[in-house]
Design an enzyme around this catalytic site. Structure first.
Site, PDB file in Angstrom:
ATOM      1  N   HIS A   1       0.852  -1.197   0.000  1.00  0.00           N
ATOM      2  CA  HIS A   1       0.000   0.000   0.000  1.00  0.00           C
ATOM      3  C   HIS A   1       0.884   1.241   0.000  1.00  0.00           C
ATOM      4  O   HIS A   1       1.666   1.471   0.921  1.00  0.00           O
ATOM      5  CB  HIS A   1      -0.935  -0.006   1.217  1.00  0.00           C
TER       6      HIS A   1
ATOM      7  N   GLU B   1       1.640   3.892   2.964  1.00  0.00           N
ATOM      8  CA  GLU B   1       2.105   3.429   4.270  1.00  0.00           C
ATOM      9  C   GLU B   1       3.628   3.514   4.312  1.00  0.00           C
ATOM     10  O   GLU B   1       4.338   2.514   4.350  1.00  0.00           O
ATOM     11  CB  GLU B   1       1.567   2.005   4.506  1.00  0.00           C
TER      12      GLU B   1
ATOM     13  N   HIS C   1       2.603  -3.434   6.858  1.00  0.00           N
ATOM     14  CA  HIS C   1       1.625  -2.383   6.564  1.00  0.00           C
ATOM     15  C   HIS C   1       1.642  -1.391   7.724  1.00  0.00           C
ATOM     16  O   HIS C   1       2.291  -1.612   8.739  1.00  0.00           O
ATOM     17  CB  HIS C   1       0.209  -2.977   6.469  1.00  0.00           C
TER      18      HIS C   1
ATOM     19  N   GLU D   1       0.880  -4.883  11.079  1.00  0.00           N
ATOM     20  CA  GLU D   1       0.430  -3.504  10.945  1.00  0.00           C
ATOM     21  C   GLU D   1       1.281  -2.714  11.920  1.00  0.00           C
ATOM     22  O   GLU D   1       1.148  -2.870  13.143  1.00  0.00           O
ATOM     23  CB  GLU D   1      -1.047  -3.380  11.329  1.00  0.00           C
TER      24      GLU D   1
HETATM   25 ZN   LIG Z   1      -1.904  -1.636   4.141  1.00  0.00          ZN
END
Ligand SMILES: [Zn+2]
Ligand SMILES: *[C@@H]1O[C@H](CO)[C@@H](O)[C@H](O)[C@H]1NC(C)=O
Ligand SMILES: *[C@@H]1O[C@H](CO)[C@@H](O)[C@H](O)[C@H]1NC(C)=O
Ligand SMILES: *[C@@H]1O[C@H](CO)[C@@H](O)[C@H](O)[C@H]1NC(C)=O
Length: 422
Positions: free
Chosen positions: A179, A182, A304, A380
């Protein structure tokens, strides 16, 4: 002939309109809020605001929600938040200033080269990887994991110190930055590469020697570059759909239960368009093929941001894989190792479906399902927004290094591999 001319004209016109879209999105005086409230109240607020501006950016999951508010809608937003009993915390008063502060000043970057007190664009990251491979030519090499829509390579680094005779080391794969916005993910990943190569702590050199590392700091380099130079909140790839809208979410595009949960079939969806079909994006298609070609893949770990959370497969269902208990145990040790660095505990480990929300078409699920890779995780990283302060990159870099060390230690304890340095 005439149709050809029209076609040519159309192509030229499309090119012109595309380059016009490259105008920098400054976000002058846009405000970034964290918002807390009941789901129904948050939904009401979201719909109210989207009705006023359908391009408004709302980022939400079970744990938290944020909204980015243009200056002309700020008073309307504060009013509806108050009426809806939603707590709005202002994180950034003027996003444009934050974005400026994330990049190295031109003077400084010339002097110091690549470092971990600012965020860098794709070319600088790739130059760093090349420099690494020149500095350690005996056991590192730049590797190409795939291609992108705009013609870039998905470049990573392989770190593979000499093994004992006849020993094939397990492969540890790191996927970062799928992504685009990020940014802390690529930054901690290059930080980790630097740790593996330069840290003389015996625990870290041992970690380096245990695996055949394949580390990709940014697997969506087109999107990352676009977020770097045009739109800070860009998440997707940069492919052009038949209706002219741009990009698909590369972590909704893998060929496992594609298109079911938390994905959109609207090519114009700013965040969650799953692509026109599984592996429609050249990035996921080529990267998945590269991963399929790896023998002895033991660990697949994705980074992420931002939820401070450790996720296990599957993201798409609450079903538990056969070694779920091991994944949890190894993950717990990883989080404990990370905790020692900054005394911040991540949530999890758990399936995304149980801890966050169900999401289909992610890389983690495909790698687990299609390749039966034993140890698959998604981290994350921390933060309350997509803007992690650049001067604090090493803080998360250290934490990630320890978390990976914890993964390796507990996986070895449970017999997933044996170190043979004889
Ligand atoms: Zn992500
Ligand atoms: C909003 O803030 C108030 C005061 O700090 C607090 O009592 C309340 O629980 C908060 N509500 C939510 C939904 O977080
Ligand atoms: C390349 O790596 C060397 C050794 O780590 C370092 O001294 C040098 O500053 C690096 N060059 C750039 C341009 O980053
Ligand atoms: C290496 O790891 C062990 C176990 O986690 C720890 O006790 C030790 O202090 C570490 N050694 C160094 C030099 O950091």
């Amino acid at each position: 002939m005439i149709t050809k001319l029209i076609l040519l004209y159309t192509l030229l016109y499309i090119n012109v309109s595309c380059s016009m879209k490259l105008e920098y999105n400054k976000y002058n005086h846009y405000k970034y809020y964290d918002i807390k409230g009941d789901k129904s109240e948050l939904d009401h607020l979201k719909n109210f605001m989207l009705h006023k501006d359908d391009s408004l950016l709302y980022i939400g999951n079970i744990k938290s929600a944020q909204i980015i508010v243009p200056p002309e809608l700020n008073s309307a937003f504060l009013e509806i938040a108050k009426n809806d009993k939603v707590n709005a915390t202002l994180l950034f008063d003027d996003i444009s200033e934050v974005i400026r502060s994330e990049k190295p000043s031109i003077l400084r970057s010339k002097k110091k080269g690549f470092s971990w007190d600012a965020y860098y664009d794709v070319d600088d990251i790739y130059n760093y990887l090349s420099n690494v491979s020149r500095t350690y030519p005996q056991w590192t090499e730049v590797i190409v994991g795939g291609q992108t829509y705009e013609g870039r390579q998905i470049r990573g680094i392989r770190i593979n110190t000499p093994a004992a005779e006849g020993v094939e080391k397990p492969v540890f794969f790191i996927e970062s930055g799928i992504h685009a916005r990020e940014w802390i993910a690529p930054a901690t990943t290059t930080y980790f590469i630097n740790q593996l190569l330069t840290n003389s702590n015996p625990n870290v050199t041992r970690l380096r020697d245990q695996f055949d590392w394949r580390i990709f700091p940014t697997v969506n380099p087109d999107g990352y570059h676009y977020s770097y130079v045009v739109d800070r909140y860009w998440r997707k790839t940069r492919s052009i759909s038949s209706n002219g809208c741009i990009g698909a979410d590369p972590n909704r595009n893998w060929d496992y239960n594609w298109g079911q949960h938390s994905s959109s079939n609207d090519p114009c969806d700013y965040q969650l368009y799953a692509g026109s079909c599984p592996f429609s994006e050249i990035e996921t298609k080529t990267l998945s093929s590269y991963i399929s070609g790896i023998d002895n893949l033991l660990f697949y770990v994705g980074f992420h941001s931002h939820a401070a959370l450790l996720l296990l497969p599957y993201s798409d269902s609450t079903e538990h894989v056969h070694n779920y208990e091991d994944l949890v145990q190894i993950g717990k040790v990883s989080l404990e190792y990370g905790y020692q660095v900054n005394k911040v505990m991540y949530s999890g480990p758990g399936t995304a479906a149980e801890t966050l929300y169900k999401a289909s078409g992610g890389s983690m699920d495909w790698v687990r399902y299609a390749l039966n890779t034993p140890l698959v995780y998604t981290y994350e990283l921390r933060g309350s927004s997509f803007h992690w302060p650049p001067e604090k990159i090493p803080e998360q870099g250290e934490e990630v290094t320890q978390m990976i060390l914890g993964l390796a230690i507990e996986a070895e304890n449970l017999g997933y591999f044996y170190s043979d340095f004889s």
